[in-house]
Structure formats: structure tokens, C-alpha cells
Scaffold this active site. Structure first.
Site, PDB file in Angstrom:
ATOM      1  N   PRO A 186       0.823  -1.222   0.000  1.00  0.00           N
ATOM      2  CA  PRO A 186       0.000   0.000   0.000  1.00  0.00           C
ATOM      3  C   PRO A 186       0.855   1.270   0.000  1.00  0.00           C
ATOM      4  CG  PRO A 186      -0.675  -1.503   1.780  1.00  0.00           C
ATOM      5  CD  PRO A 186       0.586  -2.041   1.200  1.00  0.00           C
ATOM      6  N   GLU A 211       1.076  -7.157   8.739  1.00  0.00           N
ATOM      7  CA  GLU A 211       1.219  -5.699   8.792  1.00  0.00           C
ATOM      8  C   GLU A 211       2.381  -5.158   7.972  1.00  0.00           C
ATOM      9  OE1 GLU A 211      -0.939  -3.225  10.028  1.00  0.00           O
ATOM     10  OE2 GLU A 211      -2.053  -5.073   9.755  1.00  0.00           O
ATOM     11  N   ARG A 238      -0.652  -8.638 -21.450  1.00  0.00           N
ATOM     12  CA  ARG A 238      -1.395  -8.263 -22.651  1.00  0.00           C
ATOM     13  C   ARG A 238      -0.686  -7.196 -23.482  1.00  0.00           C
ATOM     14  NH1 ARG A 238      -3.959  -3.817 -22.517  1.00  0.00           N
ATOM     15  NH2 ARG A 238      -5.518  -4.248 -24.107  1.00  0.00           N
ATOM     16  N   ASP A 249      -6.958   1.156 -27.077  1.00  0.00           N
ATOM     17  CA  ASP A 249      -7.274   1.164 -25.647  1.00  0.00           C
ATOM     18  C   ASP A 249      -7.589   2.545 -25.121  1.00  0.00           C
ATOM     19  OD1 ASP A 249      -6.947  -1.450 -25.157  1.00  0.00           O
ATOM     20  OD2 ASP A 249      -4.928  -1.298 -24.312  1.00  0.00           O
TER      21      ASP A 249
HETATM   22  C1  9D3 Z   1      -4.940  -2.796   8.863  1.00  0.00           C
HETATM   23  C2  9D3 Z   1      -3.861  -2.867   7.870  1.00  0.00           C
HETATM   24  N1  9D3 Z   1      -3.054  -1.710   7.649  1.00  0.00           N
HETATM   25  C3  9D3 Z   1      -3.169  -0.528   8.384  1.00  0.00           C
HETATM   26  C4  9D3 Z   1      -3.955   0.481   7.578  1.00  0.00           C
HETATM   27  C5  9D3 Z   1      -1.898  -1.860   6.875  1.00  0.00           C
HETATM   28  C6  9D3 Z   1      -2.007  -2.829   5.772  1.00  0.00           C
HETATM   29  C7  9D3 Z   1      -1.125  -3.897   5.732  1.00  0.00           C
HETATM   30  C8  9D3 Z   1      -1.207  -4.807   4.715  1.00  0.00           C
HETATM   31  C9  9D3 Z   1      -2.947  -2.683   4.780  1.00  0.00           C
HETATM   32  C10 9D3 Z   1      -3.025  -3.610   3.742  1.00  0.00           C
HETATM   33  C11 9D3 Z   1      -2.160  -4.676   3.742  1.00  0.00           C
HETATM   34  C12 9D3 Z   1      -2.219  -5.680   2.643  1.00  0.00           C
HETATM   35  N2  9D3 Z   1      -2.175  -5.042   1.322  1.00  0.00           N
HETATM   36  C13 9D3 Z   1      -1.259  -5.335   0.433  1.00  0.00           C
HETATM   37  O1  9D3 Z   1      -0.416  -6.164   0.665  1.00  0.00           O
HETATM   38  C14 9D3 Z   1      -1.255  -4.612  -0.823  1.00  0.00           C
HETATM   39  C15 9D3 Z   1      -2.099  -3.568  -1.320  1.00  0.00           C
HETATM   40  C16 9D3 Z   1      -3.226  -2.893  -0.751  1.00  0.00           C
HETATM   41  O2  9D3 Z   1      -3.704  -3.153   0.362  1.00  0.00           O
HETATM   42  N3  9D3 Z   1      -3.798  -1.914  -1.499  1.00  0.00           N
HETATM   43  C17 9D3 Z   1      -3.371  -1.559  -2.727  1.00  0.00           C
HETATM   44  N4  9D3 Z   1      -2.332  -2.150  -3.292  1.00  0.00           N
HETATM   45  C18 9D3 Z   1      -1.709  -3.132  -2.581  1.00  0.00           C
HETATM   46  S1  9D3 Z   1      -0.396  -3.987  -3.120  1.00  0.00           S
HETATM   47  C19 9D3 Z   1      -0.286  -4.905  -1.757  1.00  0.00           C
END
Ligand code: 9D3
Length: 241
Positions: free
Chosen positions: A87, A114, A152, A167
Site C-alpha cells: 500500500p 502488517e 497483454r 485502448d
Molecule cells: C490494517 C492494515 N493496515 C493498516 C492500515 C496496513 C495494511 C497492511 C497490509 C494494509 C493492507 C495490507 C495488505 N495489502 C497489500 O499487501 C497490498 C495492497 C493494498 O492493500 N492496497 C493496494 N495495493 C496493494 S499492493 C499490496
């Protein structure tokens, strides 16, 4: 092109890799996809891939040593481009897909819990990529989205090159509405111009529809369009601009 996905849930990827264009790209050897279970590289007797965070706090953190062992297995010379799905990453889009499609080997690392020990990220990850501003349960679907969008773009993966150059995001506007048989569906007719056989009129109608839609639904894309003088005149005549 080769993709290696590192995950503690290898089955997450199985069925999407086994359908449609991706399946065909694998069968025709356009792409190779390896899915590696990080747990196979755990060193303790319980095969733990996560542990409690130093400093305390909620949740678990992925241990760096199993991740490193798995990464070294799939990328022994370090020549691949190592991406951590996160994220906190730069946001994936068509431009990033194009960029990644120029690599020979992508290593896609999926987190759970986390997060991942920062020392692994600092030393072995080339970049972090997010697929958008929403919260997932882990990186697996993100990795699959990258594989899908990148595959793709590879020459020969999609039937005709035309369907790529037309596209949405390469022309800069949204797709016009499309219709097929029957001519009347629940009392609704197909727009008359599409039945006219007048290809110039059809093309202009589609372009105007595309512009109307883009302005209404994606004002950000609309503002970024590079319009010619003649195009602007047409849009003004239709009260779109
Ligand atoms: C309660 C979780 N978090 C605090 C806000 C942190 C968190 C840790 C791990 C939030 C999401 C995740 C898992 N997400 C991913 O591994 C992830 C992801 C995403 O959540 N959103 C957009 N792209 C991606 S790429 C990997």
C-alpha cells in the site's frame, strides 16, 4: 518474459493463471510464471514466515530471512527487477505496466500481515508498487493484476495490435458505447447512426460519445487531452466543450 511470484498463499494465483489470455501466453511460451511458497524457505521447525514487531504494537511482520532465501532461489544473479506489492508503493497504472513490460524478469513479492522487515526491503527490493487506494488482505491479487496488465502488452499476446492501440488509456479518452443484436432490446433501439452504413458519421458519433463520457466520468483525463483546433470546434458545436 518471466514472472516469479513469492507468496505464502501460492494457490491464490493458480486459477487466474490458468484461464484466457494468460493461459495462452504461458502455453505459447510468451511468458513463464513461477509461484514460490515463501514458507518453503522458513528456517525454524514451525516454518514461521512472520514474527512480532520489535517495539511492540499490533499485528505481525514478515521475517526477512525466508524472504531472502526465496528471492535468491528465483533470482540468483540479482538480474531480475524485484517489486514488493505494498500500500506504500507508487500507484500502478498503464504507464507503469508499459515500463514493467520492458523487463525480462519480474520478481513480485506479496506481503501479508502488517508488513515486511524494512532491512529486506532496503537491500533487495527495487521498488514498491500499490495497485490503488483501497485496502487488500495481501499482495497476491496485486501481483496478478500486474501479470495480467503486463502480459497483454507483450507482442502477440492479444489477438490484434489494434485492440491495444485503441485502448482507453493509449488514446486518452473513454470507450464509446457499443451495441449488438438484437436491434430492439426491451423496447430500446440501437442508435440510428450505427445502422446507417455511413462510416465517417459513425466515427464522428463514436468520438463525440467518447468525449462526452470522458468529460462526465473522468474530468481528470478530459483535461489532459491534447485536442486539435478542429476537434475543439466540433466539441463546442456539441456543447461538450
Ligand atoms: C490494517 C492494515 N493496515 C493498516 C492500515 C496496513 C495494511 C497492511 C497490509 C494494509 C493492507 C495490507 C495488505 N495489502 C497489500 O499487501 C497490498 C495492497 C493494498 O492493500 N492496497 C493496494 N495495493 C496493494 S499492493 C499490496
Amino acid at each position: 518474459m518471466r514472472f516469479d511470484v513469492l507468496t505464502i498463499f501460492p494457490d491464490f494465483l493458480k486459477s487466474p493463471l490458468d484461464e484466457g489470455i494468460i493461459r495462452r501466453a504461458i502455453l505459447s511460451k510468451q511468458i513463464e510464471v513461477g509461484v514460490t511458497n515463501i514458507r518453503d524457505f522458513a528456517t525454524d521447525k514451525h516454518a514461521m514466515t512472520d514474527d512480532r514487531p520489535f517495539g511492540g504494537g499490533e499485528g505481525m511482520v514478515m521475517k526477512p530471512d525466508p524472504l531472502l532465501a526465496a528471492t535468491k532461489k528465483v533470482n540468483p544473479r540479482g538480474a531480475g527487477h524485484v517489486v514488493f506489492l505494498s500500500p506504500q508503493g507508487r500507484q500502478f497504472n498503464q504507464q507503469v505496466a508499459t515500463e514493467l513490460s520492458e523487463r525480462e524478469h519480474l520478481v513480485l513479492i506479496c506481503g501479508r500481515y502488517e508488513g515486511v522487515d524494512q532491512r529486506f526491503l532496503d537491500a533487495y527490493v527495487d521498488e514498491e508498487i500499490s495497485i490503488g487506494d483501497f485496502i487488500l488482505t495481501g499482495g497476491e491479487l496485486g501481483a496478478m493484476i500486474i501479470i495480467d496488465a503486463v502480459t497483454r502488452l507483450l507482442p502477440g499476446a492479444v489477438g490484434c495490435a489494434d485492440s491495444i492501440s485503441n485502448d482507453t488509456f493509449s488514446r486518452g479518452g473513454l470507450k464509446y458505447p457499443q451495441y449488438t443484436r438484437p436491434r430492439v432490446f426491451e423496447g430500446e433501439e440501437v442508435p440510428e447512426v450505427l445502422l446507417s452504413g455511413n462510416h465517417a458519421a459513425i466515427e464522428e458519433w463514436r468520438w463525440l460519445q467518447s468525449m462526452r463520457r470522458t468529460k462526465a466520468r473522468r474530468p481528470d483525463l478530459f483535461a489532459a487531452l491534447q485536442l486539435t483546433g478542429a476537434e475543439k470546434k466540433l466539441l463546442r458545436a456539441q456543447r461538450i466543450l
